[in-house]
Design a protein around this motif. Structure first.
Motif, PDB file in Angstrom:
ATOM      1  N   MET A   1       0.864  -1.367  -0.011  1.00 17.94           N
ATOM      2  CA  MET A   1      -0.068   0.084  -0.134  1.00 17.94           C
ATOM      3  C   MET A   1       0.938   1.094   0.007  1.00 17.94           C
ATOM      4  SD  MET A   1      -2.920   1.255   2.672  1.00 17.94           S
ATOM      5  CE  MET A   1      -3.707  -0.566   2.894  1.00 17.94           C
ATOM      6  N   SER A   2       0.488   2.221  -0.886  1.00 15.69           N
ATOM      7  CA  SER A   2       1.427   3.423  -0.952  1.00 15.69           C
ATOM      8  C   SER A   2       1.032   4.348   0.219  1.00 15.69           C
ATOM      9  CB  SER A   2       1.214   4.111  -2.376  1.00 15.69           C
ATOM     10  OG  SER A   2       0.038   4.648  -2.170  1.00 15.69           O
ATOM     11  N   GLU A   3       1.999   5.262   0.361  1.00  9.33           N
ATOM     12  CA  GLU A   3       1.585   6.508   1.492  1.00  9.33           C
ATOM     13  C   GLU A   3       0.642   7.071   1.241  1.00  9.33           C
ATOM     14  OE1 GLU A   3       4.368   9.861   2.907  1.00  9.33           O
ATOM     15  OE2 GLU A   3       5.450   8.031   3.001  1.00  9.33           O
ATOM     16  N   LYS A   9      -6.991   6.641   3.695  1.00 13.56           N
ATOM     17  CA  LYS A   9      -7.645   5.600   4.463  1.00 13.56           C
ATOM     18  C   LYS A   9      -7.663   6.289   5.975  1.00 13.56           C
ATOM     19  CE  LYS A   9      -7.811   1.054   6.066  1.00 13.56           C
ATOM     20  NZ  LYS A   9      -6.959  -0.393   6.110  1.00 13.56           N
ATOM     21  N   GLN A  10      -6.603   6.829   6.516  1.00 14.91           N
ATOM     22  CA  GLN A  10      -6.573   7.266   7.604  1.00 14.91           C
ATOM     23  C   GLN A  10      -7.473   8.464   7.780  1.00 14.91           C
ATOM     24  OE1 GLN A  10      -2.437   8.159   7.929  1.00 14.91           O
ATOM     25  NE2 GLN A  10      -1.919   6.214   9.106  1.00 14.91           N
ATOM     26  N   ALA A  15     -12.509  10.636   9.897  1.00 18.29           N
ATOM     27  CA  ALA A  15     -13.849  11.404   9.632  1.00 18.29           C
ATOM     28  C   ALA A  15     -14.908  10.425  10.185  1.00 18.29           C
ATOM     29  CB  ALA A  15     -13.996  11.456   8.074  1.00 18.29           C
ATOM     30  N   GLU A  16     -14.834   9.221   9.921  1.00 11.32           N
ATOM     31  CA  GLU A  16     -15.862   8.387  10.491  1.00 11.32           C
ATOM     32  C   GLU A  16     -15.883   8.522  11.955  1.00 11.32           C
ATOM     33  OE1 GLU A  16     -15.148   4.484   9.059  1.00 11.32           O
ATOM     34  OE2 GLU A  16     -15.647   5.125   6.910  1.00 11.32           O
ATOM     35  N   LYS A  17     -14.502   8.342  12.660  1.00  9.66           N
ATOM     36  CA  LYS A  17     -14.643   8.707  14.112  1.00  9.66           C
ATOM     37  C   LYS A  17     -15.214   9.894  14.979  1.00  9.66           C
ATOM     38  CE  LYS A  17     -11.246   8.354  18.038  1.00  9.66           C
ATOM     39  NZ  LYS A  17      -9.853   8.361  18.593  1.00  9.66           N
ATOM     40  N   LYS A  18     -15.013  11.045  14.028  1.00 14.99           N
ATOM     41  CA  LYS A  18     -15.503  12.245  14.354  1.00 14.99           C
ATOM     42  C   LYS A  18     -16.992  12.346  14.466  1.00 14.99           C
ATOM     43  CE  LYS A  18     -11.528  15.057  13.521  1.00 14.99           C
ATOM     44  NZ  LYS A  18     -10.931  16.215  12.976  1.00 14.99           N
ATOM     45  N   GLN A  19     -17.448  11.609  13.350  1.00 16.78           N
ATOM     46  CA  GLN A  19     -18.938  11.629  13.187  1.00 16.78           C
ATOM     47  C   GLN A  19     -19.494  10.726  14.195  1.00 16.78           C
ATOM     48  OE1 GLN A  19     -20.215   9.596   9.513  1.00 16.78           O
ATOM     49  NE2 GLN A  19     -22.192  10.388   9.743  1.00 16.78           N
ATOM     50  N   HIS A  20     -18.793   9.776  14.716  1.00 14.94           N
ATOM     51  CA  HIS A  20     -19.388   8.855  15.597  1.00 14.94           C
ATOM     52  C   HIS A  20     -19.547   9.600  16.928  1.00 14.94           C
ATOM     53  CE1 HIS A  20     -20.611   5.266  17.714  1.00 14.94           C
ATOM     54  NE2 HIS A  20     -19.476   5.076  18.542  1.00 14.94           N
TER      55      HIS A  20
END
Length: 127
Positions: A1-3, A9-10, A15-20
Motif C-alpha cells: 500500500m502506498s503512502e 484511508k487514515q 472522519a468516521e470517528k469524528k462523526q461517531h
C-alpha cells in the motif's frame, strides 16, 4: 500500500470517528413509515447555554425548555409500519407528502419508546 493510499484511508477513518463521536448516544433509524395526515409545523429548537446544555425555565411540573425565536425547519410526523411508534423528522423545508403513502426515513436520533426523534442527517424519500 502506498503512502498516499494510507493517508486517504487514515483520513476516512478519522472522519468516521469524528462523526461517531458527534452522534454520542444517538441511534440510527432506518424504517419504512407512512404519513398519517399530521400537518408539518414550524420547528423551534431548544436554546443552549455556553456549554451546549439546554436552558430550562420554571420548576417541577412546570419546567420547560426555552425555545429559540428562530426556526430551524419543519417538524413532520410519521407512523412506523408494524410498530406502535411515531417518528418525528425536522426537515429544512416542508415536504409534500400524501396521507396513507409509505416513505423510507433514515437518520440519527433518540428512541423514546413510542416516539423516535431524528436529530441528525434526516432523509425522507418515496418507498
Amino acid at each position: 500500500m502506498s503512502e498516499t493510499q494510507l493517508t486517504e484511508k487514515q483520513k476516512r477513518l478519522l472522519a468516521e470517528k469524528k462523526q461517531h463521536e458527534a452522534q454520542g448516544t444517538m441511534k440510527p433509524f432506518n424504517s419504512t413509515v407512512f404519513d398519517v395526515g399530521i400537518p408539518a409545523r414550524v420547528h423551534y429548537p431548544n436554546k443552549k447555554d455556553a456549554n451546549g446544555k439546554t436552558i430550562y425555565e420554571g420548576e417541577g411540573d412546570k419546567r420547560r425548555a426555552v425555545k429559540s425565536e428562530k426556526p430551524d425547519g419543519y417538524a413532520m410526523e410519521f407512523a412506523v409500519f408494524g410498530q406502535q411508534q411515531f417518528v418525528q423528522v425536522v426537515m429544512p423545508k416542508a415536504l409534500s407528502v400524501i396521507p396513507g403513502e409509505s416513505y423510507k426515513v433514515t437518520g440519527f436520533g433518540y428512541d423514546m419508546g413510542t416516539h423516535f426523534y431524528i436529530k441528525q442527517e434526516p432523509h425522507v424519500r418515496n418507498y
